[in-house]
Design an enzyme around this catalytic site. Structure first.
Site, PDB file in Angstrom:
ATOM      1  N   LYS A 199     -29.167  41.171 -56.969  1.00 25.48           N
ATOM      2  CA  LYS A 199     -27.496  41.333 -56.935  1.00 25.48           C
ATOM      3  C   LYS A 199     -27.347  41.876 -55.423  1.00 25.48           C
ATOM      4  O   LYS A 199     -26.236  41.464 -54.838  1.00 25.48           O
ATOM      5  CB  LYS A 199     -27.217  42.311 -57.865  1.00 25.48           C
ATOM      6  CG  LYS A 199     -27.241  41.775 -59.510  1.00 25.48           C
ATOM      7  CD  LYS A 199     -26.742  42.799 -60.096  1.00 25.48           C
ATOM      8  CE  LYS A 199     -26.628  42.351 -61.637  1.00 25.48           C
ATOM      9  NZ  LYS A 199     -25.712  41.515 -61.948  1.00 25.48           N
TER      10      LYS A 199
ATOM     11  N   ARG B 138     -39.476  49.497 -55.216  1.00 24.13           N
ATOM     12  CA  ARG B 138     -40.583  49.995 -55.676  1.00 24.13           C
ATOM     13  C   ARG B 138     -40.738  50.141 -57.262  1.00 24.13           C
ATOM     14  O   ARG B 138     -39.984  50.734 -57.777  1.00 24.13           O
ATOM     15  CB  ARG B 138     -41.220  51.190 -54.698  1.00 24.13           C
ATOM     16  CG  ARG B 138     -40.376  52.218 -55.018  1.00 24.13           C
ATOM     17  CD  ARG B 138     -41.355  53.382 -55.827  1.00 24.13           C
ATOM     18  NE  ARG B 138     -40.359  54.520 -56.234  1.00 24.13           N
ATOM     19  CZ  ARG B 138     -39.491  54.679 -57.297  1.00 24.13           C
ATOM     20  NH1 ARG B 138     -39.468  53.538 -58.158  1.00 24.13           N
ATOM     21  NH2 ARG B 138     -38.952  55.666 -57.498  1.00 24.13           N
TER      22      ARG B 138
ATOM     23  N   ARG C 255     -46.987  64.063 -67.759  1.00 22.37           N
ATOM     24  CA  ARG C 255     -47.505  65.166 -67.982  1.00 22.37           C
ATOM     25  C   ARG C 255     -46.827  66.438 -67.311  1.00 22.37           C
ATOM     26  O   ARG C 255     -46.629  67.562 -68.005  1.00 22.37           O
ATOM     27  CB  ARG C 255     -48.782  65.429 -67.398  1.00 22.37           C
ATOM     28  CG  ARG C 255     -49.920  64.404 -68.547  1.00 22.37           C
ATOM     29  CD  ARG C 255     -51.306  64.349 -67.925  1.00 22.37           C
ATOM     30  NE  ARG C 255     -51.530  63.829 -66.522  1.00 22.37           N
ATOM     31  CZ  ARG C 255     -51.951  62.588 -66.464  1.00 22.37           C
ATOM     32  NH1 ARG C 255     -52.046  61.749 -67.418  1.00 22.37           N
ATOM     33  NH2 ARG C 255     -52.142  61.864 -65.380  1.00 22.37           N
TER      34      ARG C 255
ATOM     35  N   GLU D 166     -33.176  53.091 -60.823  1.00 18.85           N
ATOM     36  CA  GLU D 166     -32.829  54.046 -59.859  1.00 18.85           C
ATOM     37  C   GLU D 166     -32.295  53.510 -58.478  1.00 18.85           C
ATOM     38  O   GLU D 166     -33.080  52.792 -58.087  1.00 18.85           O
ATOM     39  CB  GLU D 166     -33.738  55.292 -59.587  1.00 18.85           C
ATOM     40  CG  GLU D 166     -33.071  56.226 -58.396  1.00 18.85           C
ATOM     41  CD  GLU D 166     -34.039  57.193 -58.119  1.00 18.85           C
ATOM     42  OE1 GLU D 166     -33.745  58.519 -58.467  1.00 18.85           O
ATOM     43  OE2 GLU D 166     -34.929  57.010 -57.476  1.00 18.85           O
TER      44      GLU D 166
END
Length: 224
Positions: free
Chosen positions: A14, A37, A49, A133
């Site tokens: 996009k 990434r 964790r 993100e």
């Protein structure tokens, strides 16, 4: 992980479409470059964790929102908001959260506009919503963030205080550079491409009213 890769590819495509459109049709291109990434499975589990997240697919999807990331580097501060607006205005892009570190930089000087968006990925068994993100920043912001990351990696996150102070000073310098270049751009080309901007603490940014308006517009687009 494949679904996150496909979601990342959707957002990247996009943005590249917008980039190519501006390159060939318009007189001015606000997008300098685009990168993406995908966290490794090991990195995701390490974050699970550290955050004490329940290790189920459902909880990981809800709480680990940066598995897939796209970075959009723009020429000017106003361009970062402008490209954010163009991307999130698309009907199949849903804004989940926005963190504006341009208006409110982090204490270490970091500046960028972060958005968690959700896009449908159409697999063989139907559409799957995927969160990605997306970071919008200028060239100066990107250079500073890259340098800061390398320094923290070199010192294994135990950076000396004097170096941290120098990094904060460099962030102020980068913000001043963004301000000067935006002003110069406005003087040359006029303000037809520049939204309402204000100067705060030596940093050029969109006014709070305009930022709020952009985010609300994205949210109300999908209200029935």
């Amino acid at each position: 992980m494949l679904s996150y890769k496909f979601g990342m590819d959707e957002i990247t495509t996009k943005v590249r479409i917008l980039q190519e459109e501006f390159q060939h049709i318009h007189a001015y291109n606000p997008i300098e470059h685009v990168s993406a990434r995908l966290k490794s499975p090991e990195s995701v589990l390490d974050k699970v964790r550290r955050k004490r997240t329940e290790p189920t697919f459902e909880r990981i999807r809800d709480e680990i929102t940066d598995i897939a990331g796209v970075r959009v580097t723009c020429s000017f501060v106003s361009d970062a908001y402008r490209v954010f607006d163009m991307l999130t205005n698309q009907q199949d892009v849903e804004v989940v959260t926005v963190k504006d570190y341009i208006r409110d930089p982090k204490p270490n000087g970091y500046r960028s506009l972060h958005a968690i968006v959700e896009v449908p990925v159409f697999l063989s068994d139907g559409p799957t919503p995927v969160r990605v993100e997306v970071q919008f920043r200028t060239v100066a912001m990107d250079f500073w963030a890259s340098l800061e990351h390398k320094i923290h990696y070199k010192y294994d996150k135990q950076v000396p205080d004097e170096l941290l102070a120098s990094l904060r000073d460099a962030a102020i310098t980068a913000a001043k550079l963004d301000e000067d270049m935006e002003r110069l751009h406005g003087e040359i080309h006029g303000d037809r491409h520049t939204p309402e901007l204000t100067e705060t603490n030596g940093s050029l940014e969109l006014s709070e009213q305009v930022v709020t308006q952009l985010i609300r517009q994205r949210a109300t687009l999908r209200e029935p």
